[in-house]
Design a protein around this motif. Structure first.
Motif, PDB file in Angstrom:
ATOM      1  N   LYS A 166      -2.100  -5.246   9.697  1.00  0.00           N
ATOM      2  CA  LYS A 166      -1.230  -6.183   8.988  1.00  0.00           C
ATOM      3  C   LYS A 166       0.230  -5.737   9.029  1.00  0.00           C
ATOM      4  CE  LYS A 166      -4.325  -9.057   7.386  1.00  0.00           C
ATOM      5  NZ  LYS A 166      -4.970  -9.035   6.094  1.00  0.00           N
ATOM      6  N   TYR A 171       4.876  -4.353   4.253  1.00  0.00           N
ATOM      7  CA  TYR A 171       4.496  -3.539   5.413  1.00  0.00           C
ATOM      8  C   TYR A 171       5.503  -3.659   6.566  1.00  0.00           C
ATOM      9  CZ  TYR A 171       0.351  -2.083   3.054  1.00  0.00           C
ATOM     10  OH  TYR A 171      -0.479  -1.488   2.140  1.00  0.00           O
ATOM     11  N   HIS A 176       3.752   2.534   4.200  1.00  0.00           N
ATOM     12  CA  HIS A 176       2.820   2.882   3.117  1.00  0.00           C
ATOM     13  C   HIS A 176       3.337   2.421   1.748  1.00  0.00           C
ATOM     14  CE1 HIS A 176       0.395   5.199   5.913  1.00  0.00           C
ATOM     15  NE2 HIS A 176       1.540   5.635   6.425  1.00  0.00           N
TER      16      HIS A 176
HETATM   17  C1  LIG Z   1      -5.492   2.412   0.030  1.00  0.00           C
HETATM   18  S1  LIG Z   1      -4.947   1.613   1.471  1.00  0.00           S
HETATM   19  C2  LIG Z   1      -3.355   2.351   1.633  1.00  0.00           C
HETATM   20  C3  LIG Z   1      -2.568   1.740   2.702  1.00  0.00           C
HETATM   21  C4  LIG Z   1      -1.213   2.393   2.957  1.00  0.00           C
HETATM   22  N1  LIG Z   1      -1.351   3.814   3.103  1.00  0.00           N
HETATM   23  C5  LIG Z   1      -0.230   2.086   1.866  1.00  0.00           C
HETATM   24  O1  LIG Z   1       0.195   3.018   1.178  1.00  0.00           O
HETATM   25  O2  LIG Z   1       0.141   0.918   1.693  1.00  0.00           O
HETATM   26  C6  LIG Z   1      -5.832   2.422   2.735  1.00  0.00           C
HETATM   27  C7  LIG Z   1      -6.411   1.479   3.786  1.00  0.00           C
HETATM   28  O3  LIG Z   1      -5.389   0.661   4.284  1.00  0.00           O
HETATM   29  C8  LIG Z   1      -5.539   0.532   5.699  1.00  0.00           C
HETATM   30  N2  LIG Z   1      -4.213   0.214   6.249  1.00  0.00           N
HETATM   31  C9  LIG Z   1      -3.088   0.934   6.183  1.00  0.00           C
HETATM   32  N3  LIG Z   1      -2.052   0.284   6.760  1.00  0.00           N
HETATM   33  C10 LIG Z   1      -2.553  -0.891   7.215  1.00  0.00           C
HETATM   34  C11 LIG Z   1      -1.982  -2.011   7.899  1.00  0.00           C
HETATM   35  N4  LIG Z   1      -0.692  -2.067   8.219  1.00  0.00           N
HETATM   36  N5  LIG Z   1      -2.801  -3.063   8.186  1.00  0.00           N
HETATM   37  C12 LIG Z   1      -4.106  -3.037   7.860  1.00  0.00           C
HETATM   38  N6  LIG Z   1      -4.703  -2.010   7.214  1.00  0.00           N
HETATM   39  C13 LIG Z   1      -3.939  -0.945   6.893  1.00  0.00           C
HETATM   40  C14 LIG Z   1      -6.088   1.869   6.137  1.00  0.00           C
HETATM   41  O4  LIG Z   1      -6.821   1.775   7.327  1.00  0.00           O
HETATM   42  C15 LIG Z   1      -6.996   2.202   4.963  1.00  0.00           C
HETATM   43  O5  LIG Z   1      -8.291   1.686   5.165  1.00  0.00           O
END
Ligand SMILES: C[S@@+](CC[C@H](N)C(=O)[O-])C[C@H]1O[C@@H](n2cnc3c(N)ncnc32)[C@H](O)[C@@H]1O
Length: 254
Positions: A166, A171, A176
């Protein structure tokens, strides 16, 4: 029947998560709930530090180990796939509930903001941090992250597909946003006690290590070149343009 039980399990796990999440706001904010980051009986510094670090380590280990694709492949031999995420969410919530319950406060004030404007700014930042966390979960897929999508699809015989990569709203600004929201919420307080400071420092370090060495390496494996390009264009956690991006822009305009 099996599918209905799995769906019910997913809902219960989600509701426990929701309660735990709301409690986290009050726990860190030190208001409204009986046990907060600054309430309870103090003990000597070293035993208190030992207990608090152990509680945070338990959560970090549970969260980091169980979120890895290799671990998921292994434990879905025992835990049915449709309830894998709900079980992860449930265990994360239980680790947090244990942390709230057993957390030992260290009430020495390290710094305090006394200006009314400063206090308001910090509370606004605190609220903003939690709001960023919540909104960002919807930008990935809130119901997938917390296991509801998987149990619903199982109930309705819909083939479950993993969430696509996404690039929605937050994003596009940082990679993050959920973690950025947590960091803001953990640091934005008018009264920083020693216990709260240890919590903020440890969780920030954990977040930085986990996203850099665990989550991003999984994301590169999952999405390949697409994610590497994303890493080059969008900053990891601080929403400021990179110096080398600015240089590249300057080159382009010369
Ligand atoms: C708890 S979320 C945290 C996501 C990211 N670290 C944040 O702080 O926004 C963790 C999940 O988000 C997924 N994820 C992280 N970035 C993503 C993206 N741009 N699109 C889709 N899934 C994502 C990872 O694969 C993981 O399963």
């Amino acid at each position: 029947m099996k599918k209905a039980i799995a769906f019910l399990y997913g809902i219960v796990a989600y509701l426990i998560f929701l309660g735990t999440f709301l409690y986290a706001i009050a726990f860190v904010g030190d208001f409204l709930v009986p046990k907060t980051i600054n309430s309870g009986t103090e003990i000597d510094f070293w035993p208190a530090l030992g207990v608090d670090v152990a509680l945070m380590t338990l959560f970090a280990l549970q969260h980091s180990v169980m979120a890895r694709p290799g671990f998921k492949r292994w434990w879905t031999k025992f835990v049915p796939k449709p309830i894998e995420r709900s079980t992860f969410v449930l265990l994360s919530s239980l680790a947090l509930i244990l942390l709230y319950w057993k957390w030992v406060p260290m009430k020495t004030v390290v710094w305090e903001v006394s200006s009314p404007v400063g206090i308001v700014i910090l509370y606004v930042l605190f609220a903003l941090g939690w709001l960023i966390v919540l909104l960002a979960t919807f930008m990935i897929n809130h119901f997938d992250l917390f296991g509801l999508k998987q149990v619903y699809e199982y109930l309705k015989n819909i083939e479950s597909k993993p969430v696509e990569f996404k690039l929605t709203l937050f994003y596009r600004i940082v990679r993050h946003p959920i973690m950025l929201g947590f960091i803001i919420a953990f640091w934005a307080t008018p009264v920083m006690t020693l216990g709260h400071l240890i919590f903020a420092v440890t969780t920030t370090l954990y977040i930085l290590v986990a996203i850099s060495y665990l989550e991003e390496s999984d994301l590169v494996k999952m999405h390949g070149e697409k994610y590497r390009e994303y890493q080059k264009k969008v900053p990891k956690i601080l929403p400021f343009p990179r110096k080398n991006n600015k240089k590249r822009e300057a080159h382009r305009t010369i």
